[in-house]
Write an enzyme that holds these catalytic residues in place. Sequence first.
Site, PDB file in Angstrom:
ATOM      1  N   HIS A 557       0.826  -1.211   0.000  1.00 40.51           N
ATOM      2  CA  HIS A 557       0.000   0.000   0.000  1.00 40.51           C
ATOM      3  C   HIS A 557       0.862   1.263   0.000  1.00 40.51           C
ATOM      4  O   HIS A 557       0.928   1.981  -0.995  1.00 40.51           O
ATOM      5  CB  HIS A 557      -0.949  -0.014   1.202  1.00 40.51           C
ATOM      6  CG  HIS A 557      -1.871   1.156   1.251  1.00 40.51           C
ATOM      7  ND1 HIS A 557      -2.387   1.651   2.421  1.00 40.51           N
ATOM      8  CD2 HIS A 557      -2.374   1.951   0.279  1.00 40.51           C
ATOM      9  CE1 HIS A 557      -3.168   2.704   2.165  1.00 40.51           C
ATOM     10  NE2 HIS A 557      -3.164   2.905   0.877  1.00 40.51           N
ATOM     11  N   HIS A 562       1.532   4.972  -2.784  1.00 38.35           N
ATOM     12  CA  HIS A 562       1.671   6.348  -2.290  1.00 38.35           C
ATOM     13  C   HIS A 562       3.067   6.914  -2.542  1.00 38.35           C
ATOM     14  O   HIS A 562       3.219   7.982  -3.152  1.00 38.35           O
ATOM     15  CB  HIS A 562       1.376   6.404  -0.787  1.00 38.35           C
ATOM     16  CG  HIS A 562      -0.063   6.348  -0.443  1.00 38.35           C
ATOM     17  ND1 HIS A 562      -0.811   7.454  -0.138  1.00 38.35           N
ATOM     18  CD2 HIS A 562      -0.920   5.288  -0.354  1.00 38.35           C
ATOM     19  CE1 HIS A 562      -2.063   7.102   0.126  1.00 38.35           C
ATOM     20  NE2 HIS A 562      -2.155   5.789   0.007  1.00 38.35           N
ATOM     21  N   HIS A 748      -3.830   0.906  -6.481  1.00 33.12           N
ATOM     22  CA  HIS A 748      -4.138   1.501  -5.175  1.00 33.12           C
ATOM     23  C   HIS A 748      -5.514   1.080  -4.693  1.00 33.12           C
ATOM     24  O   HIS A 748      -5.701   0.759  -3.514  1.00 33.12           O
ATOM     25  CB  HIS A 748      -4.056   3.024  -5.231  1.00 33.12           C
ATOM     26  CG  HIS A 748      -4.403   3.672  -3.931  1.00 33.12           C
ATOM     27  ND1 HIS A 748      -5.632   4.257  -3.684  1.00 33.12           N
ATOM     28  CD2 HIS A 748      -3.690   3.795  -2.769  1.00 33.12           C
ATOM     29  CE1 HIS A 748      -5.662   4.725  -2.450  1.00 33.12           C
ATOM     30  NE2 HIS A 748      -4.506   4.458  -1.875  1.00 33.12           N
ATOM     31  N   ASN A 752      -6.271  -0.850  -1.130  1.00 34.33           N
ATOM     32  CA  ASN A 752      -6.719   0.118  -0.119  1.00 34.33           C
ATOM     33  C   ASN A 752      -8.161  -0.090   0.328  1.00 34.33           C
ATOM     34  O   ASN A 752      -8.437  -0.157   1.518  1.00 34.33           O
ATOM     35  CB  ASN A 752      -6.561   1.546  -0.640  1.00 34.33           C
ATOM     36  CG  ASN A 752      -6.984   2.564   0.405  1.00 34.33           C
ATOM     37  OD1 ASN A 752      -6.335   2.742   1.427  1.00 34.33           O
ATOM     38  ND2 ASN A 752      -8.112   3.228   0.168  1.00 34.33           N
ATOM     39  N   ILE A 896      -6.427   8.924  -0.973  1.00 27.90           N
ATOM     40  CA  ILE A 896      -6.751   8.697   0.434  1.00 27.90           C
ATOM     41  C   ILE A 896      -5.822   7.623   0.979  1.00 27.90           C
ATOM     42  O   ILE A 896      -5.302   6.812   0.211  1.00 27.90           O
ATOM     43  CB  ILE A 896      -8.221   8.285   0.632  1.00 27.90           C
ATOM     44  CG1 ILE A 896      -8.616   8.285   2.113  1.00 27.90           C
ATOM     45  CG2 ILE A 896      -8.460   6.927   0.011  1.00 27.90           C
ATOM     46  CD1 ILE A 896      -8.590   9.642   2.751  1.00 27.90           C
TER      47      ILE A 896
END
Length: 896
Positions: A557, A562, A748, A752, A896
Amino acid sequence: MLSFKSKEEEAKKTSDKDSENNTQTCRCMDNLFQKVANFVLGENYGRKKTTVKGKVVLMKKNVLDFNDLGASVLDRAHELIGQHISIRFISATHADSTSTEKKFRGKLGKPAILEDWISTITPLTVGESTYEVTFDWDVEIGLPGAFLIQNLHHSEFYLMTLTLENVPGHGHGQVHFVCNSWVYPSKYYTNDRIFFANKAYLPSETPALLRPYREEEMVILRGDGTGMLEKWDRVYDYALYNDLGDPDDEEKVRPVIGGSSEYPYPRRGRTSRPPTESDPNTETRLSLVESMKIYVPRDERFGHLKKSDFLAYGVESILKFLLPEVEAIADDTLNEFDSFEDVMKLYNGGIKLPQGPLLDGLLENISLQMFKEIIRSDGEGLAKYSIPQVIEADLSAWSTDEEFAREMLAGVNPVSIQLLKVFPPISKLDANVYGNQNSSIGAPHIEEHLDGLEVDEALKANRLFILDHHDTLMPYVKRINATSNKIYATRTLLFLQKDGTLKPVAIELSLPHEDEKLGAISKVCTPAKDGVEATIWQLAKTYVAVNDSGVHQLISHWLNTHAVIEPFVIATNRHLSVMHPINKLLHPHFRDTMNINASARNVLINSKGILERTFFTGKYSIEISSKIYKNWVFPNQALPVELVLRGMAVEDSNAPHGLRLTIEDYPYAVDGLEIWSAIKTWVQDYCTFYYKNDDMVQSDTELQSWWKELREEGHGDLKHEPWWPKMSSVKDVIDNCTIIIWISSALHAAVNFGQYPYAGYPPNRPTLSRRLLPEPNTPEYGELKEDPKKVLLKTISPQVQSLLSITLIEILSRHTSDEIYLGQRECPQWTMDPEPLKAFEKFGNKLREIEEKIVKMNQDERLKNRYGPVKVPYTLLYPSSQEGLTGRGIPNSVSI
């Protein structure tokens, strides 16, 4: 599927009709007046002039920043004294004859002000305001290619669009500018803000009169690498992860991550905060209260809706954590879930508040009214947590071997399982440092679980798989186990059954010798259904789940979506103009990424932050992810390549998407390949419209400087790796952009938005373990017989850490009300080029087809991995979603 988020069309409905009816009359009157004036004044007599109406859609600061009435009053006061918002157009076709520069620039039109600012009342709710602006149109402007806007008000505003109607020389049609940017008062800018029309140009094809403006805008966005950056700045620059620790607090000291061979890492955005006094290599930190003030370029900050939603969810969720902790103070067992019924209290009515001075003191210390309104002092419970999907249909199915294995294919971390190619498994760790770390699992451990096959036969038939968390964690096991956390390095072997499902056949739990050079001390656990052996098997699966939770959050993740994508956001804004077609392609896939990453650095991945407090990796969390980043390879992030490398697929030209899956019913791969193919087709359709041949790619100066800086700065610690793909052909552009979009959107989403559905129930995905397996002839071993459930609860995350973890993943798993999903754009006029618009519509239609296909597959009872014992359909790669905790939907970006 194809939809847009702009409300501009709604705004038009109230004014366009009257405007259209009156345009001809107004034009005739204006022309007559101008001719009379010219005759009387003797100026520009006979010169043809007209007026052009424009519509500006924006959002005022008082709407966006928590109803800042002061901003509204001051802005109106500035209007009364003649300090307006004005716009001047820049011609793309007629030069400024008065310019003394060597570079020709487009002719500037006369300023026109936004009309009726004072009389346009904006409600104190989120909404858009539409203003008219009237231009005395000089025919020598020709086609406007850009405009300058000057804000002489007190406050900033969010400029969304400008649309010109009936533009002379343009077929009396529309010219549309999509802006979506904050415009601060002019006193903060050296030059007036510029916005370009929605026409995409390669650098060499840019109208010559606009090139100076294009180049100057890029200089502003790059900055000079020095000085403090303020909230109105728009500078994109790089920095190391040197803001996670606090050198003045011994417990919070952390190494600088990035910029060294020991701790390589992607770069993050520069904030320009000063260094700490005690360590000039460490950047000062902001307090939690100030966390929303951390610098990111203004247009990268959360939008108004997301900001309010994020805060609302955060307030609600944090309270759900804080108040149970308060209650725990009055509980005799303090830190434990006493039973599985205690866990279920989270979802069956909330947590009751303790009465007395403790609650009164808490209320006195909470100053924000919105907190006080949520906390009730009458002993009633708070709003309960939503029931996670994993226990919604069946309270015990999560604990089965079938579900344990299925979640490796269709759970929150479906990207770690691999085909086993060598038995016993071997280690890649340096034997000179760690000794013999090869697996101790032997054929006798597993052959009774292979449906009559021998190990060699199962290997050759591609029916043995492994979830390997051994080499990643073994270098840290000794250090982690010196804390209150206790873990093993684990290897889990699984067998592919005839019905397409996996079953675990062995789990190896390994610890280092006191002298790590002596290798591993390992215990092999195998499936059991009764007695102490069954409890040990369940605990072994729990240790695996703990490891997988940490690897998922840190690697799958955080690192692989990110962290790795942030340098692409920075480099794109530094080197690809907003006019560049690749900027227009990628821009939606960078929305909010820098903002959420900045927030993460301040409250999630920092020293003593939520991640360190709730995951077994503790203070070594980001350090571990840095070690894994050493092996990150950009082209291997392409889904087809990644599946082949893990042995989960083989190339087959006769199979769909050119791959034959090793496990036919592998939901992540099946749905992922559909999404991957749709993205790649869209990117190919788009890129081939602008790049007709490889020479155009090679001569694109912005594209080449962008790709060079990505390698040498953004991912500078890996810049010497030979695997970096080139940017010398149209195929290179397509392949590289497809990977970027895949990481930002579908990858993602897959890792997520399943967090709360699966990990919202702590026993299913615990984040830490506190005890090793009990040894025979000890009191703890006796507990295995007497109360195996209590042993499990005393081993996994305690109450406080579990609640904090649930709080975090509830926030991360939610879709906010302003989310924009794959196949959607913020504005329908995002480009003036019709062919890309048609290709984008085709992309949206394809995603809708994929949605329908996923629904049908989830209804096919033969595909057991799509549903499982917990009866949770695989929807994490279903493109669209609604707001909230849906367990589905692919947002455009890592938002997010």
